[in-house]
Write an enzyme that holds these catalytic residues in place. Structure first.
Site, PDB file in Angstrom:
ATOM      1  CB  SER A  76      37.587  45.670  44.523  1.00  0.00           C
ATOM      2  OG  SER A  76      38.458  44.881  43.744  1.00  0.00           O
ATOM      3  CG  HIS A  96      40.968  42.219  47.203  1.00  0.00           C
ATOM      4  ND1 HIS A  96      41.457  43.468  46.881  1.00  0.00           N
ATOM      5  CD2 HIS A  96      39.877  42.034  46.417  1.00  0.00           C
ATOM      6  CE1 HIS A  96      40.712  44.009  45.945  1.00  0.00           C
ATOM      7  NE2 HIS A  96      39.736  43.160  45.650  1.00  0.00           N
ATOM      8  CG  ASP A 102      44.457  43.275  48.358  1.00  0.00           C
ATOM      9  OD1 ASP A 102      44.554  42.634  47.295  1.00  0.00           O
ATOM     10  OD2 ASP A 102      43.691  44.248  48.483  1.00  0.00           O
TER      11      ASP A 102
END
Length: 311
Positions: A153, A277, A247
């Site tokens: 991320s 995610h 996501d």
């Protein structure tokens, strides 16, 4: 592909608590909630792998920050500097401890997990500078290894920024780069941001809030370390990009892979069907997430098999 049933259960569990959006809460409360959610999905198996750890402070040039070093039971001559996710604002070495243990055990690598100073107290480029300092510290401390820069991320975006810095300043030549569901477009313009922007654990409006914390000056959002899709990607190390099907950032990761390939970077895109995610944090309790984690690490393993040592 249909969403994984264990992930559906996690989404249902989270929704049952009627959580307030991160963007409506004080930062300290968002951090506490993120830590509690990470603890909820954490298992204990990775702690039994014979991995030794050490926490210490290192000098970032304008202050100290922490690193946690993981020593593998079987050392295969690898080194990974890892940048945790959490929108540059939440998360730490504790929330991502299971992730780093898996990397350490499966790659036989020394892992240096970076507890970089977070936004909004330390906005861009603060966390990036800490990541660069940590990468240099790790290289000095554990030289002569196959060196991987990695992150998930927001940490994935930081990893790219670190690789760019070393490329542009004649620094570390990483053997590989691992980016799992990285944010690449601060405008969040992709189709997946619209399609999966609500109800899939990661809310797109919260992602915008994280950008506001990290890059409060809109003029800085065109910086190449922030707008990765507008950056010069030439000369970056061989890269593994992991994406999750459900996501908001899915399409950004796919597009980054396409642009890297067009710029001559060796890139391997590893999709994670049925997942959302943050799947790296779910690997202890979601079998499909464990499989996806093994898949991205297997792709790194393949790259390292023929890679030269760090220059």
């Amino acid at each position: 592909m249909a969403m994984d049933r264990f992930v559906r259960a996690l989404i249902k569990w989270q929704a049952g608590g009627r959580p307030e959006p991160a963007r409506t809460l004080p930062v300290a409360q968002v951090r506490d909630r993120y830590a509690a959610q990470a603890a909820h999905v954490r298992g204990g198996a990775a702690r039994d792998a014979g991995i030794e750890t050490k926490d210490q402070l290192i000098d970032g040039g304008d202050g100290e920050f922490g690193v946690r070093t993981y020593l593998p039971p079987t050392d295969r001559g690898r080194l990974v500097t890892y940048l945790h996710g959490g929108g540059w604002t939440v998360g730490d070495v504790d929330t991502h401890d299971p992730v780093c243990r898996r990397i350490c055990a499966e790659l036989g690598a020394i892992v240096v997990s970076v507890d970089y100073r977070r936004a909004p107290e330390h906005p861009h480029p603060g966390p990036l500078r800490d990541g660069i300092a940590a990468s240099e510290w790790a290289d000095r401390t554990f030289p002569g290894r196959h060196y991987v820069i990695a992150g998930d991320s927001a940490g994935g975006a930081l990893a790219v920024g670190i690789a760019m810095h070393h490329r542009d300043h004649g620094g570390i030549g990483f053997a590989a780069q691992l980016l799992v569901y990285p944010p690449t477009d601060p405008e969040l313009r992709s189709e997946s941001a619209d399609k999966y922007g609500s109800g899939y654990l990661s809310e797109v409006d919260d992602l915008r809030w994280y950008y506001d914390q990290y890059v409060p000056d809109p003029a800085r959002r065109t910086d190449p370390e922030i707008d990765l899709l507008g950056a010069d990607l030439r000369g970056l190390p061989p890269t593994v990009i992991g994406t999750a099907e459900f996501d908001p950032l899915h399409d950004e990761g796919v597009e980054l892979a396409v642009r890297m390939a067009a710029d001559g970077v060796e890139v391997h895109h590893v999709p994670a069907p049925g997942l959302v995610h943050g799947y790296l944090l779910m690997a202890d309790i979601v079998p499909a997430a464990a499989t996806a984690t093994r898949n991205v690490l297997a792709a790194v393993e393949q790259m390292l098999a023929s890679a030269p040592m760090t220059q």
